[in-house]
Design a protein around this motif. Structure first.
Motif, PDB file in Angstrom:
ATOM      1  N   GLU A   1      34.660   5.795 -24.574  1.00 34.08           N
ATOM      2  CA  GLU A   1      33.509   5.678 -23.676  1.00 34.08           C
ATOM      3  C   GLU A   1      32.776   4.351 -23.825  1.00 34.08           C
ATOM      4  OE1 GLU A   1      31.956   7.590 -27.478  1.00 34.08           O
ATOM      5  OE2 GLU A   1      33.790   7.570 -26.272  1.00 34.08           O
TER       6      GLU A   1
ATOM      7  N   LYS B   1      24.833   8.071 -35.524  1.00 33.48           N
ATOM      8  CA  LYS B   1      25.455   9.343 -35.900  1.00 33.48           C
ATOM      9  C   LYS B   1      24.725   9.999 -37.069  1.00 33.48           C
ATOM     10  CE  LYS B   1      29.892  11.158 -37.552  1.00 33.48           C
ATOM     11  NZ  LYS B   1      31.298  10.798 -37.893  1.00 33.48           N
TER      12      LYS B   1
ATOM     13  N   LEU C   1      22.588  18.782 -29.956  1.00 31.12           N
ATOM     14  CA  LEU C   1      23.507  17.650 -29.781  1.00 31.12           C
ATOM     15  C   LEU C   1      24.670  18.137 -28.917  1.00 31.12           C
ATOM     16  CD1 LEU C   1      23.598  16.332 -33.484  1.00 31.12           C
ATOM     17  CD2 LEU C   1      22.253  15.419 -31.568  1.00 31.12           C
ATOM     18  N   PRO C   2      24.514  18.107 -27.600  1.00 33.13           N
ATOM     19  CA  PRO C   2      25.561  18.632 -26.703  1.00 33.13           C
ATOM     20  C   PRO C   2      26.918  17.958 -26.892  1.00 33.13           C
ATOM     21  CG  PRO C   2      23.515  18.297 -25.515  1.00 33.13           C
ATOM     22  CD  PRO C   2      23.316  17.689 -26.859  1.00 33.13           C
ATOM     23  N   GLU C   3      26.933  16.681 -27.230  1.00 29.50           N
ATOM     24  CA  GLU C   3      28.195  15.965 -27.434  1.00 29.50           C
ATOM     25  C   GLU C   3      28.510  15.759 -28.914  1.00 29.50           C
ATOM     26  OE1 GLU C   3      28.005  12.355 -25.234  1.00 29.50           O
ATOM     27  OE2 GLU C   3      28.167  13.350 -23.272  1.00 29.50           O
ATOM     28  N   GLY C   4      27.769  16.439 -29.783  1.00 32.10           N
ATOM     29  CA  GLY C   4      27.979  16.284 -31.213  1.00 32.10           C
ATOM     30  C   GLY C   4      27.249  15.058 -31.747  1.00 32.10           C
TER      31      GLY C   4
ATOM     32  N   SER D   1      28.354  12.292 -32.714  1.00 37.57           N
ATOM     33  CA  SER D   1      28.929  11.020 -32.259  1.00 37.57           C
ATOM     34  C   SER D   1      28.561  10.694 -30.821  1.00 37.57           C
ATOM     35  CB  SER D   1      30.456  11.046 -32.397  1.00 37.57           C
ATOM     36  OG  SER D   1      30.835  11.206 -33.752  1.00 37.57           O
ATOM     37  N   GLY D   2      27.842  11.601 -30.153  1.00 38.00           N
ATOM     38  CA  GLY D   2      27.413  11.343 -28.781  1.00 38.00           C
ATOM     39  C   GLY D   2      26.291  10.327 -28.739  1.00 38.00           C
ATOM     40  N   ASP D   3      25.854  10.001 -27.522  1.00 32.27           N
ATOM     41  CA  ASP D   3      24.818   8.971 -27.381  1.00 32.27           C
ATOM     42  C   ASP D   3      23.475   9.528 -26.925  1.00 32.27           C
ATOM     43  OD1 ASP D   3      25.343   9.580 -24.761  1.00 32.27           O
ATOM     44  OD2 ASP D   3      26.132   7.606 -24.231  1.00 32.27           O
ATOM     45  N   TYR D   4      23.273  10.850 -27.044  1.00 34.50           N
ATOM     46  CA  TYR D   4      21.954  11.378 -26.727  1.00 34.50           C
ATOM     47  C   TYR D   4      21.656  12.632 -27.554  1.00 34.50           C
ATOM     48  CZ  TYR D   4      24.107  14.913 -23.669  1.00 34.50           C
ATOM     49  OH  TYR D   4      24.844  15.950 -23.165  1.00 34.50           O
TER      50      TYR D   4
END
Length: 282
Positions: A143, A178, A194-197, A199-202
């Protein structure tokens, strides 16, 4: 009769004395014949010194290797760039020109990379110049679209220094984000999502008291073609329609207030303040 015997003894002694005298004379003559001048002595000393240098033991290669490995380990820990594989082969060597092909792979925090390039070395009387050519970098940018563009730019320029410096900075910011997200999720498990875990960006802050009230903290990390890495944080409030009618000004000013907090408090303290403002303080 006895006088004859004494005479024989005296003759024998006299003969021995003559022989001793002759041997002494020979020894002295030999000493004179082996006398060297100062110049001859200096030449002999220099010759022996040269022979000694040729037989000196080589430098302690193991100690030198240990020192180099220690420096490399410090550099990898300092930059976060760890090399896992490396190979080199000589492609061409003619006169003062040498071309070598290098292949290496490694990791930088959570990012992996592989690269291949040729190094052209030209030796002159005073120095050696080196130029990187045919640089090829393989990375799973995923991404990170900006990172992909930067890698393409680095390949065109053949600048390894800028690539590794920017990669180290970019990966370090990703790792910092992170770790920050994981910290707040562990500290406020009922409020932080943390919807994307990690390592996500939000990160999402959900109010336990007001249904539908959420604050989304978006944390992007950008890198331009020149290798400059910039973290950018923003606040996106999600407010129910009923609450929005009564607090429209506060909602509209929320993002700017968050940016001001970042300048005054820093990233971690600003996020902590937002969480405490919508959640139950423990």
């Amino acid at each position: 009769m006895e006088s004859d015997i004494y005479q024989v003894y005296e003759d024998e002694i006299h003969s021995l004395e003559e022989e001793i005298e002759m041997l002494i004379q020979k020894f002295e003559n030999k000493q004179e014949s082996t006398f060297y001048s100062d110049e001859e002595i200096q030449i002999s000393i220099k010759s022996l010194e040269g022979e000694s240098k040729r037989h000196e033991s080589p430098p302690d290669l193991k100690a030198e290797l240990d020192c180099l490995e220690s420096d490399l380990s410090f550099l990898m820990k300092f930059t976060g760039v760890w090399f896992t594989n490396y190979s080199k082969e000589t492609v061409e060597k003619t006169g003062n020109k040498t071309i070598q092909k290098h292949r290496l792979s490694g990791t930088c925090y959570s990012l992996t990379f592989q690269m291949e390039f040729q190094l052209l070395e030209i030796q002159s009387n005073e120095s050696i110049s080196a130029v990187v050519t045919d640089l090829s970098i393989i990375m799973e940018c995923g991404e990170y679209s900006d990172l992909s563009k930067f890698v393409s730019s680095a390949e065109e320029r053949g600048n390894l220094l800028i690539f590794f410096r920017s990669l180290s900075s970019f990966a370090e910011w990703c790792e910092h984000r992170k770790c920050t997200f994981k910290h707040f999720k562990a500290k406020y498990p009922d409020i932080v999502r943390l919807p994307e875990g990690p390592s996500g960006d939000y990160l999402v802050i959900r109010s336990p008291e007001l249904s539908g009230f959420e604050l989304m903290i978006v944390w992007k990390i950008y890198v331009d073609a020149e290798g400059r890495v910039t973290p950018v944080l923003d606040l996106l409030p999600r407010i129910p329609v009923q609450a929005l009618q009564h607090n429209k000004a506060a909602v509209e000013n929320g993002p700017q207030c968050f940016r001001n907090m970042l300048l005054l408090l820093g990233i971690e303290a600003s996020i902590e303040s937002l969480i405490r403002s919508v959640g139950m303080e423990k």
